[in-house]
Design an enzyme around this catalytic site. Sequence first.
Site, mmCIF file in Angstrom:
data_model
loop_
_atom_site.group_PDB
_atom_site.id
_atom_site.type_symbol
_atom_site.label_atom_id
_atom_site.label_comp_id
_atom_site.label_asym_id
_atom_site.label_seq_id
_atom_site.Cartn_x
_atom_site.Cartn_y
_atom_site.Cartn_z
ATOM 1 N N ASP A 205 -0.874 6.432 -4.550
ATOM 2 C CA ASP A 205 0.005 5.706 -5.468
ATOM 3 C C ASP A 205 0.899 6.651 -6.266
ATOM 4 O O ASP A 205 1.807 6.204 -6.968
ATOM 5 C CB ASP A 205 -0.833 4.844 -6.423
ATOM 6 N N SER A 229 3.956 -0.666 -9.691
ATOM 7 C CA SER A 229 3.514 -1.041 -8.353
ATOM 8 C C SER A 229 3.274 -2.547 -8.324
ATOM 9 O O SER A 229 2.607 -3.098 -9.207
ATOM 10 C CB SER A 229 2.215 -0.313 -8.001
ATOM 11 N N GLN A 279 4.310 0.257 0.151
ATOM 12 C CA GLN A 279 4.277 -0.285 -1.207
ATOM 13 C C GLN A 279 5.625 -0.872 -1.575
ATOM 14 O O GLN A 279 6.668 -0.314 -1.224
ATOM 15 C CB GLN A 279 3.917 0.808 -2.219
#
Length: 290
Positions: A205, A229, A279
């Site tokens: 991430d 996110s 993502q």
Amino acid sequence: MTTVNDLLKLLVLEKIGDNEFNGVSKTIGSPIVFGGQVLAQAINAASRTITNQRVLHSMHAYFLEAGDLELPITYNVSIVRDGGSFSVRRVTAHQKDTTIFILSASFHKKEAGYNHQIELKPNIKQPEELLSWTDMYEKYGENLPKGIQSFLSIKRPIEFKPTTFVNPLDQKDLPPNYDVWFKLKGDVKGLDLATKQQILTYISDYNILTATLNPHASKAHWGNTITASLDHSMWFFREFDFSDWMLYTMESPSASSARGFARGNIFTRDGKLIATVAQEGLIRPIKNDK
């Protein structure tokens, strides 16, 4: 956190009931809980309910609410299926009465089969040639914007080395990609595959939304853009270890409607493809009402 042992203390959850676990949070420089932490803790919870030695091969998650750093996070695991080859788990994360995150994870028994992969980029700079985030802070800290100074000053259990150094004061648009070498700090011997996958999930991430902002770098930066996110998916392909540097290559095929999409591949230094990440994130320009 300064070493992998500190990171493991964060990721390994406290069991508080049947398929129920508690976790705490550590900041990475943001006022809210880091998405990679929630992803990795949820995988830790799901993995703790697997008793048939199956290996995580994919996960898909949605971030629903920003996490509060001061509150514990409770993870509830639902056993969706234990089939002949695959086991599926669903994890829901709560703070007080608020659901902040949901994740589905699939685990597969070990099987032999066909094998192929894409190749590592040729002629990519090696980590020994590059400055780390720590190096950048020590060398250029006083000349960087305060927000970047603050972010780079945070002590982390991972060292990152981008393959290109971009001067944040240049304000010019860049290609929609970003490549970063990374390596864990501390003793990485003896980690089992499930633990390594949780650590890799945490790392995945970091950096990825940078690829979505690069094409707009002449006007967009972390200080004038709200980023978060929204969802995160990851597929795990091969066994690996953290004894050497690994490369995270990221690209952004599209950004629109205040959302940016990016995908990435994680390789060992010798070119083995370990995992792929996708993502979508919020990249909302902060409006100036003057």
